[in-house]
Scaffold this active site. Structure first.
Site, PDB file in Angstrom:
ATOM      1  N   THR A   1      -2.621  -7.762  -1.025  1.00  0.00           N
ATOM      2  CA  THR A   1      -1.066  -7.473  -1.087  1.00  0.00           C
ATOM      3  C   THR A   1      -0.513  -8.815  -0.465  1.00  0.00           C
ATOM      4  OG1 THR A   1      -1.185  -6.759   1.241  1.00  0.00           O
ATOM      5  CG2 THR A   1      -1.533  -5.174  -0.211  1.00  0.00           C
TER       6      THR A   1
ATOM      7  N   TYR B   1      -2.583  -6.432  17.135  1.00  0.00           N
ATOM      8  CA  TYR B   1      -2.959  -5.871  15.900  1.00  0.00           C
ATOM      9  C   TYR B   1      -4.201  -4.784  16.203  1.00  0.00           C
ATOM     10  CZ  TYR B   1      -3.263  -4.700  10.809  1.00  0.00           C
ATOM     11  OH  TYR B   1      -3.652  -4.051   9.661  1.00  0.00           O
TER      12      TYR B   1
ATOM     13  N   ILE C   1       0.857  -1.117   0.016  1.00  0.00           N
ATOM     14  CA  ILE C   1      -0.172  -0.035  -0.068  1.00  0.00           C
ATOM     15  C   ILE C   1       0.653   1.328   0.123  1.00  0.00           C
ATOM     16  CG2 ILE C   1      -1.654   1.449   1.363  1.00  0.00           C
ATOM     17  CD1 ILE C   1      -2.857  -1.196   2.213  1.00  0.00           C
TER      18      ILE C   1
END
Ligand code: NAD
Length: 459
Positions: free
Chosen positions: A400, A365, A231
């Site tokens: 990704t 996270y 990204i």
């Protein structure tokens, strides 16, 4: 990473099978290409009686070369396709825009049905629906606030219902911010927002400078962290295409890939581990020496170290919190203390839908990414005094290397569980960041916008 299911579904036999079995049907999304018109066809614009935005919106659309359809126009000779549409078929529209700021109580919500009902099948593929309202918290009466809050249910449902790549958003425009909507209207109408749907955006009053829409970031210095790949590399590319001079940052181990990105966008590379104790000072020195300032800061660098909480090592907890949240706060503090971010500056974070919905195996996270949302909300009023905006994107499933590592079944679920039935691309996140970065987005602050194709997670 290729989406083989979507490629198959776009073939003749694939389409037939998808239809017959009722399988997820990922539409081809219309993404922005340089030189594209703002809207691929005429748009319909209307307002509830007393709307304060319809006039400025009409002016913006006309000056951007967008044709506004005459509401009485129908295609001659066609029979009705919608109940109540006895005059003929409504010609295809690129967008349906509705100014709902005049709605002051729940009975007024009927105006939405009257506008959208005959037009529900009149949108081009990848059409756009945008409803404009007044922020409920600033409404004059509880009844008005109730009606304005109700708009969210309409736009979120249209995003799920209309299909074929349609996006639907609600934009709350504060009183006095009528002249600050151009950058947001342009973003939401264009192919730049192809994978953004079901979002609520807030615009406040702000002085918006003259903007060159072809190169809005001309003359701006933009720092992008984690720019060596994924990204971040795409953010560097899009900001450079919009005119910015990009400072691309990543860890020394990613030096070769970073140099490639920096060269490709005509920018410079900074090799730095953001978690190093002296990283904020070294970065501030670099920006001060080379550029004297930084206009746009994109905190994109991020890591995952997934494990259920009981099995997670303290190191994994610490490293994720440190990269994804704490280092960003330390860098912001130094850049702000040294006044390296001028008026008109933009701070942009990268959160995640995991930070909104939570995720099994990602306590570290999700904590860090929810913290990014907290940072946006807590810093927005503080930075407003300095003329700096702060916003974040919250990507969903983006194709990704990070998502390529997810086991197949979970990966397929992540791809399909959204209104677009497909994953997004890094460019979708990058274009949303570029909208926040634009000088035209001076009134856009304190927003967290999901780039997730309207994922069901955390919705
Ligand atoms: P990626 O792993 O491909 O890229 C992250 C980059 O950050 C890498 O180049 C890495 O070297 C760099 N980085 C990591 N630690 C660093 C440090 N200490 N100092 C400097 N640079 C460092 O990841 P991506 O998929 O491109 O994700 C980018 C951002 O988007 C991350 O914040 C991620 O959490 C977020 N995000 C991604 C997705 C997705 O689906 N890919 C979804 C939601 C959020």
């Amino acid at each position: 990473m290729s989406d083989r299911y979507a490629s198959f579904a776009h073939t003749g036999p694939g389409r037939a099978l998808v239809k017959r079995l009722g399988l997820p049907d990922p539409p081809r999304l219309r993404r922005y290409r340089p030189g594209d018109p703002l809207a691929h066809g005429p748009v319909r614009l209307d307002a509830a009686s007393g709307g304060r935005l319809v006039e400025p919106l009409a002016k913006l659309l006309t000056s951007a070369g967008v044709k506004i359809t005459d509401p009485t126009a129908t295609e001659p000779g066609d029979s009705a396709t919608e109940p109540g549409d006895s005059a003929g078929r409504v010609p295809p529209q690129a967008a349906l825009l509705y100014d709902a700021t005049g709605i002051t109580d729940s009975s007024g919500l009927r105006a939405l049905f009257d506008f959208f009902h005959p037009l529900a099948r009149a949108l081009h593929p990848s059409g756009r629906v945008v409803v404009f309202g007044t922020p409920p918290e600033s409404c004059g009466t509880p009844r008005e606030a109730t009606a304005q809050r109700a708009l969210e249910g309409l736009t979120r449902s249209i995003g799920k219902e209309f299909g074929r790549g349609t996006t639907a958003q609600l934009v709350y425009v504060a009183s006095g911010a009528e002249r600050a909507v151009a950058s947001t209207l342009r973003f939401l109408l264009s192919g730049r927002s192809a994978y953004v749907s079901g979002q609520v955006v807030r615009i406040g009053p702000a002085e918006v400078p003259e903007v060159d829409w072809a190169r809005p970031l001309d003359g701006r210095i933009a720092l992008v962290t984690g720019a060596a790949r994924g990204i971040g590399a795409q953010v560097a590319e899009v900001l450079a295409a919009d005119g910015a001079q990009v400072v691309a940052l990543d860890v020394p181990a990613a030096g070769d890939a970073l140099a490639e990105v920096a060269n490709a966008v005509g920018g410079t590379a900074v090799q730095l581990d953001l978690t190093a104790p002296d990283a904020p000072l070294r970065l501030a020195d670099h920006l001060a020496d080379r550029h004297g300032r930084v206009d746009v800061v994109v905190h994109n660098a991020g890591i995952t170290r997934d494990r259920t909480l009981g099995r997670m090592s303290p190191d994994w907890w610490d490293s994720v919190l440190e990269v994804n949240l704490t280092s960003q706060e330390r860098i912001n503090d130094v850049l702000l203390d040294r006044e390296l971010i001028p008026r008109g500056g933009r701070l942009i974070g990268v959160s995640s839908i995991a930070g909104i919905a939570g995720n099994r195996g990602q306590t570290n996270y999700a904590t860090s990414k929810a913290g990014v949302i907290g940072l946006v909300h807590s810093m927005a009023p503080v930075l407003a005094e300095r003329g700096i905006t702060v916003n974040a994107v919250a990507p969903g499933f983006i194709e990704t290397r990070l998502t390529a590592r997810i086991p197949l079944v979970l990966r397929e679920a992540g791809r399909r569980m959204n209104s677009m039935a497909q994953g997004g691309l890094p460019v979708d996140v990058a274009q949303t960041i570029a909208w926040f970065a634009s000088p035209g987005s001076a009134g856009v602050t304190g927003n967290v916008v999901r780039v997730c194709g309207q994922s069901l997670l955390g919705a």
